[in-house]
Motif scaffolding. Structure first.
Motif, PDB file in Angstrom:
ATOM      1  N   TRP A 203       0.833  -1.204   0.000  1.00  0.00           N
ATOM      2  CA  TRP A 203       0.000   0.000   0.000  1.00  0.00           C
ATOM      3  C   TRP A 203       0.865   1.251   0.000  1.00  0.00           C
ATOM      4  O   TRP A 203       0.529   2.238  -0.644  1.00  0.00           O
ATOM      5  CB  TRP A 203      -0.949  -0.026   1.196  1.00  0.00           C
TER       6      TRP A 203
ATOM      7  N   SER B 163       3.652   1.575  -1.369  1.00  0.00           N
ATOM      8  CA  SER B 163       4.151   1.774  -2.733  1.00  0.00           C
ATOM      9  C   SER B 163       3.081   2.417  -3.602  1.00  0.00           C
ATOM     10  O   SER B 163       3.385   3.240  -4.456  1.00  0.00           O
ATOM     11  CB  SER B 163       4.595   0.443  -3.329  1.00  0.00           C
TER      12      SER B 163
ATOM     13  N   ILE C 169       0.777   4.484  -2.517  1.00  0.00           N
ATOM     14  CA  ILE C 169       0.671   5.880  -2.103  1.00  0.00           C
ATOM     15  C   ILE C 169       1.798   6.686  -2.729  1.00  0.00           C
ATOM     16  O   ILE C 169       1.611   7.829  -3.126  1.00  0.00           O
ATOM     17  CB  ILE C 169       0.700   5.972  -0.566  1.00  0.00           C
TER      18      ILE C 169
ATOM     19  N   ILE D  40     -11.371  10.712  18.630  1.00  0.00           N
ATOM     20  CA  ILE D  40     -10.097  11.229  18.135  1.00  0.00           C
ATOM     21  C   ILE D  40      -9.010  11.054  19.194  1.00  0.00           C
ATOM     22  O   ILE D  40      -7.889  10.608  18.893  1.00  0.00           O
ATOM     23  CB  ILE D  40     -10.253  12.714  17.738  1.00  0.00           C
TER      24      ILE D  40
ATOM     25  N   TRP E 217      -6.286  -0.356   7.396  1.00  0.00           N
ATOM     26  CA  TRP E 217      -5.862   0.434   6.239  1.00  0.00           C
ATOM     27  C   TRP E 217      -5.635   1.883   6.639  1.00  0.00           C
ATOM     28  O   TRP E 217      -4.659   2.502   6.234  1.00  0.00           O
ATOM     29  CB  TRP E 217      -6.927   0.338   5.154  1.00  0.00           C
ATOM     30  N   PHE E 218      -6.541   2.389   7.477  1.00  0.00           N
ATOM     31  CA  PHE E 218      -6.448   3.796   7.836  1.00  0.00           C
ATOM     32  C   PHE E 218      -5.165   4.077   8.611  1.00  0.00           C
ATOM     33  O   PHE E 218      -4.498   5.087   8.383  1.00  0.00           O
ATOM     34  CB  PHE E 218      -7.669   4.198   8.662  1.00  0.00           C
TER      35      PHE E 218
ATOM     36  N   GLN F  97      -2.393   4.101   6.149  1.00  0.00           N
ATOM     37  CA  GLN F  97      -2.483   5.331   5.370  1.00  0.00           C
ATOM     38  C   GLN F  97      -1.952   6.507   6.175  1.00  0.00           C
ATOM     39  O   GLN F  97      -1.221   7.350   5.664  1.00  0.00           O
ATOM     40  CB  GLN F  97      -3.944   5.562   5.000  1.00  0.00           C
ATOM     41  N   LEU F  98      -2.301   6.523   7.448  1.00  0.00           N
ATOM     42  CA  LEU F  98      -1.852   7.603   8.327  1.00  0.00           C
ATOM     43  C   LEU F  98      -0.339   7.602   8.443  1.00  0.00           C
ATOM     44  O   LEU F  98       0.302   8.648   8.433  1.00  0.00           O
ATOM     45  CB  LEU F  98      -2.493   7.415   9.707  1.00  0.00           C
TER      46      LEU F  98
ATOM     47  N   TRP G 266       1.854   6.718   6.289  1.00  0.00           N
ATOM     48  CA  TRP G 266       2.544   7.204   5.099  1.00  0.00           C
ATOM     49  C   TRP G 266       2.094   8.596   4.710  1.00  0.00           C
ATOM     50  O   TRP G 266       2.397   9.066   3.622  1.00  0.00           O
ATOM     51  CB  TRP G 266       2.346   6.216   3.947  1.00  0.00           C
ATOM     52  N   THR G 267       1.293   9.231   5.583  1.00  0.00           N
ATOM     53  CA  THR G 267       0.849  10.587   5.301  1.00  0.00           C
ATOM     54  C   THR G 267       1.529  11.591   6.216  1.00  0.00           C
ATOM     55  O   THR G 267       2.016  12.615   5.778  1.00  0.00           O
ATOM     56  CB  THR G 267      -0.679  10.692   5.497  1.00  0.00           C
ATOM     57  N   VAL G 268       1.551  11.252   7.509  1.00  0.00           N
ATOM     58  CA  VAL G 268       1.918  12.240   8.512  1.00  0.00           C
ATOM     59  C   VAL G 268       3.407  12.154   8.800  1.00  0.00           C
ATOM     60  O   VAL G 268       3.932  11.062   9.010  1.00  0.00           O
ATOM     61  CB  VAL G 268       1.118  11.993   9.810  1.00  0.00           C
TER      62      VAL G 268
ATOM     63  N   PHE H  81       6.547  13.110  14.623  1.00  0.00           N
ATOM     64  CA  PHE H  81       6.725  14.103  15.671  1.00  0.00           C
ATOM     65  C   PHE H  81       8.105  13.951  16.281  1.00  0.00           C
ATOM     66  O   PHE H  81       8.576  12.823  16.461  1.00  0.00           O
ATOM     67  CB  PHE H  81       5.687  13.905  16.782  1.00  0.00           C
TER      68      PHE H  81
ATOM     69  N   LEU I 115       2.400  17.170  22.901  1.00  0.00           N
ATOM     70  CA  LEU I 115       1.049  16.924  22.406  1.00  0.00           C
ATOM     71  C   LEU I 115       0.240  16.163  23.438  1.00  0.00           C
ATOM     72  O   LEU I 115      -0.922  16.477  23.714  1.00  0.00           O
ATOM     73  CB  LEU I 115       1.104  16.129  21.102  1.00  0.00           C
TER      74      LEU I 115
ATOM     75  N   PHE J 197      -3.563  20.229  14.440  1.00  0.00           N
ATOM     76  CA  PHE J 197      -2.998  19.201  13.558  1.00  0.00           C
ATOM     77  C   PHE J 197      -4.018  18.578  12.618  1.00  0.00           C
ATOM     78  O   PHE J 197      -3.684  18.106  11.548  1.00  0.00           O
ATOM     79  CB  PHE J 197      -2.327  18.059  14.340  1.00  0.00           C
TER      80      PHE J 197
ATOM     81  N   ILE K  56      -3.605  17.120   8.807  1.00  0.00           N
ATOM     82  CA  ILE K  56      -3.629  15.669   8.597  1.00  0.00           C
ATOM     83  C   ILE K  56      -4.667  15.314   7.544  1.00  0.00           C
ATOM     84  O   ILE K  56      -4.423  14.492   6.653  1.00  0.00           O
ATOM     85  CB  ILE K  56      -3.916  14.939   9.924  1.00  0.00           C
TER      86      ILE K  56
ATOM     87  N   GLY L 186      -3.377  16.160   4.122  1.00  0.00           N
ATOM     88  CA  GLY L 186      -2.399  15.162   3.689  1.00  0.00           C
ATOM     89  C   GLY L 186      -3.069  13.869   3.307  1.00  0.00           C
ATOM     90  O   GLY L 186      -2.725  13.250   2.296  1.00  0.00           O
ATOM     91  N   LEU L 187      -4.051  13.458   4.109  1.00  0.00           N
ATOM     92  CA  LEU L 187      -4.756  12.206   3.818  1.00  0.00           C
ATOM     93  C   LEU L 187      -5.461  12.287   2.475  1.00  0.00           C
ATOM     94  O   LEU L 187      -5.500  11.314   1.729  1.00  0.00           O
ATOM     95  CB  LEU L 187      -5.773  11.899   4.913  1.00  0.00           C
TER      96      LEU L 187
ATOM     97  N   THR M 149      -2.798  11.519  -0.157  1.00  0.00           N
ATOM     98  CA  THR M 149      -2.301  10.142  -0.204  1.00  0.00           C
ATOM     99  C   THR M 149      -3.398   9.167  -0.585  1.00  0.00           C
ATOM    100  O   THR M 149      -3.153   8.211  -1.309  1.00  0.00           O
ATOM    101  CB  THR M 149      -1.704   9.735   1.147  1.00  0.00           C
ATOM    102  N   VAL M 150      -4.624   9.435  -0.116  1.00  0.00           N
ATOM    103  CA  VAL M 150      -5.722   8.532  -0.478  1.00  0.00           C
ATOM    104  C   VAL M 150      -6.001   8.608  -1.971  1.00  0.00           C
ATOM    105  O   VAL M 150      -6.282   7.596  -2.619  1.00  0.00           O
ATOM    106  CB  VAL M 150      -6.985   8.858   0.355  1.00  0.00           C
TER     107      VAL M 150
ATOM    108  N   HIS N  54      -3.811   9.210  -4.346  1.00  0.00           N
ATOM    109  CA  HIS N  54      -2.790   8.398  -5.011  1.00  0.00           C
ATOM    110  C   HIS N  54      -3.044   6.920  -4.799  1.00  0.00           C
ATOM    111  O   HIS N  54      -2.887   6.117  -5.715  1.00  0.00           O
ATOM    112  CB  HIS N  54      -1.402   8.761  -4.475  1.00  0.00           C
ATOM    113  N   PHE N  55      -3.437   6.563  -3.563  1.00  0.00           N
ATOM    114  CA  PHE N  55      -3.669   5.152  -3.246  1.00  0.00           C
ATOM    115  C   PHE N  55      -4.747   4.567  -4.138  1.00  0.00           C
ATOM    116  O   PHE N  55      -4.569   3.515  -4.741  1.00  0.00           O
ATOM    117  CB  PHE N  55      -4.061   5.034  -1.775  1.00  0.00           C
TER     118      PHE N  55
ATOM    119  N   ASN O 108      -3.780   4.296  -7.863  1.00  0.00           N
ATOM    120  CA  ASN O 108      -2.833   3.230  -8.153  1.00  0.00           C
ATOM    121  C   ASN O 108      -3.396   1.853  -7.852  1.00  0.00           C
ATOM    122  O   ASN O 108      -2.910   0.854  -8.382  1.00  0.00           O
ATOM    123  CB  ASN O 108      -1.540   3.446  -7.369  1.00  0.00           C
TER     124      ASN O 108
END
Lengths: 357, 194
Positions: A41, A43, A45, A217, A313-314, A317-318, A320-322, A325, A333, B19, B23, B26-27, B30-31, B33-34, B37
């Motif tokens: 995944w 790859s 992204i 959250i 998955w989420f 995904q997170l 490879w996004t964020v 810190f 935080l 934040f 976030i 950014g999501l 990336t989503v 692109h995900f 692909n």
């Protein structure tokens, strides 16, 4: 046949079967597959091809054989113990993390009960407090691995991991306080059943995400920090302390750390599903009153697995996004933002409950 | 001297401190692109090298080859131009009389040590007869023994088919083994063939 059925129905035997089924058919395979999926995944992204080279003849299975290749490599790799390491602690450290990750599944129901039979290993009264107890066991894995490796990098990584995990345990508990107040129990089955009620007739299910959006959250953030994944992966900061607390490990013991990470990832996803997305309850299914029991159970298992998979998955995904810190930002935080917010969440929830009551 | 310091504007405030908007932004990326692909891999620019090959310009200086005339004889007249101009001294030629009287002079030995070659292309430019070319498009020579890199006359002539030149996926597999090379012509390595 009768005897076999009798033996199976002994509570202890039944619990063992449930443990085996949930761990061997759900947690472990999903965790193992996620190690590959993370690479695949990520790859996608990043517009890469990803692993696709491992093959048997012409068969590559789009990289699926990398799982077997990784496993074989880990098994045959030498299990090294660094000079000056505390042998015993060094050898048992990986399994703390793994056991803690697997034990999460003990209280998670994957389908509704049929008569006396529950699709849950054990429905204990403390419920989620058990999760808190288990996750604090997780700290030992990192600390023991860090201190027993006789390596400065590992020691620093272990220190960071323990500080981070112990801090975030506080908010993890406080963030979940709202859930306990709304559903009036720490028992998992009560919380799940509480989420099967509806607002405005049959319009909106009373899922945790709707009753406790802020708590969702906060709890999710705390759990991500607890599993030491990005953006809270300072304990494994590669540019600073190489691989962190499991730097010196090799072979299958290193794989145990990796597997623990991914199994706890599945655990987090299952926990989020159970607490905030109605658990196994399929929304609006109660409107179809003539539904056969077996179909309901199958639908419940599908719904639970689906939401769990989405959360797996989420989290990937997170990651490879964020961006990561810094360690002081992680702690800042936690203590400066999440702690006040979770306290505010508790107070607001209390007021709302009192006003509505 | 006064130091030039560029001060960066830092965005502060509740939006940054939370934040979450960052976030989610950014999501979103990336989503996107995900998913794109996941179905079709349209953005992936990777070339799976051994299976797929990148297009090589016809001006690329690849492995050498010796050209033939229309009647099948080598174009080379063994004039030693390329051997003289070669900066890395990797070409070895021995001239000889051809049995066929229509050919005045021809190379009995024409060796190129590809390991010494620097692929400067001077031999191609020096050749008055267009007898040596580097247009094979073979960009990587990866063999398992040093002898394989000693390309003899017949190998330079035969290991590349100009008719399949248009095919970018030229397969580099049917090279004769070192044993066959010596059979075709004794490889002199600078020593005259006995």
């Amino acid at each position: 046949m009768e005897i076999i059925l009798d033996i199976i129905m002994i509570p202890a035997v039944l619990a063992c079967i449930k443990i085996a089924v949930i761990i061997l058919l759900f947690a472990m395979p999903l965790g193992t597959v996620l190690t590959l999926m993370e690479r695949k995944w990520s790859s996608m992204i990043q517009d890469r091809v990803g692993p696709n080279r491992a093959n048997i003849g012409a068969f590559t299975g789009h990289g699926a054989l990398h799982l077997a290749a990784d496993g074989l490599k880990s098994i045959f790799k030498e299990d090294t113990i660094p000079k000056g390491a505390n042998g015993f602690l060094y050898l048992i450290a990986p399994f703390f993390g793994l056991i803690a990750a697997v034990a999460t599944f003990a209280i998670i129901p994957i389908a509704g009960p049929i008569g006396d039979f529950t699709f849950q290993v054990t429905d204990i009264n403390p419920g989620l407090l058990f999760i808190f107890a288990i996750t604090s066991l997780n700290v030992y894995g990192a600390v023991l691995a860090g201190t027993s490796s006789n390596s400065k990098f590992a020691l620093l990584g272990g220190t960071r991991a323990s500080a981070q995990m112990i801090s975030y345990e506080v908010f993890m508990g406080l963030a979940l306080m709202g859930i306990f107040m709304v559903y009036g129990s720490t028992r998992v089955s009560s919380i799940v059943d509480g989420q099967n009620e509806y607002w405005f007739g049959n319009l909106i299910p009373m899922w945790g995400i709707f009753t406790q959006p802020l708590g969702f959250i906060l709890f999710f953030t705390a759990l991500v920090a607890e599993t030491k994944r990005a953006p809270f992966d300072a304990p494994e900061g590669e540019s600073e302390i190489v691989a962190g607390y499991f730097l010196e490990y090799s072979g299958m013991r290193w794989s145990a750390f990796m597997l623990a990470e991914y199994v706890s990832l599945v655990g987090v996803a299952a926990l989020m599903t159970t607490l905030f997305f109605g658990g196994y309850h399929v929304p609006w299914l109660h409107l179809w009153e003539s539904a056969p029991q077996w179909l309901v159970t199958v639908l419940q298992i599908i719904k639970f697995s689906f939401v769990t998979l989405i959360f797996c998955w989420f989290q990937i995904q997170l990651r490879w996004t964020v961006p990561k810190f810094r360690f002081d930002q992680t702690m800042g935080l936690g203590w400066k933002k999440l702690l006040p917010l979770s306290l505010v969440n508790i107070i607001v929830t209390a007021f709302v409950i009192l006003t509505l009551a | 001297m006064e130091l030039k310091v560029k001060r960066m504007e830092r965005v502060d405030g509740i939006k940054e401190a939370m934040f979450l908007p960052g976030i989610i932004n950014g999501l979103r990326l990336t989503v996107k692109h995900f998913w794109r692909n996941l179905f079709g891999a349209r953005d992936v620019v990777t070339v799976n090298y051994p299976e797929e090959k990148r297009h090589v310009s016809h001006r690329w200086r690849g492995r050498h080859r010796l050209t033939r005339l229309d009647n099948g004889f080598l174009s080379c007249v063994a004039c030693y131009m390329c051997e003289t101009v070669c900066p890395s001294k990797c070409i070895h030629i021995e001239a000889g009389e051809h049995p066929d009287l229509s050919v005045e002079k021809y190379p009995v030995v024409f060796d190129i040590d590809e390991l010494r070659c620097v692929f400067c292309g001077l031999c191609v430019e020096a050749c008055p007869k267009d007898a040596i070319r580097m247009d094979t498009g073979i960009v990587s020579m990866a063999y398992t023994s040093r002898q394989t890199f000693d390309f003899t006359r017949d190998l330079l002539r035969d290991s590349y088919d100009p008719n399949t030149h248009s095919n970018p996926k030229y397969k580099d597999k049917d090279l004769p083994t070192p044993a066959n090379q010596t059979e075709a012509l004794p490889n002199s390595h600078g020593v005259p063939a006995s």
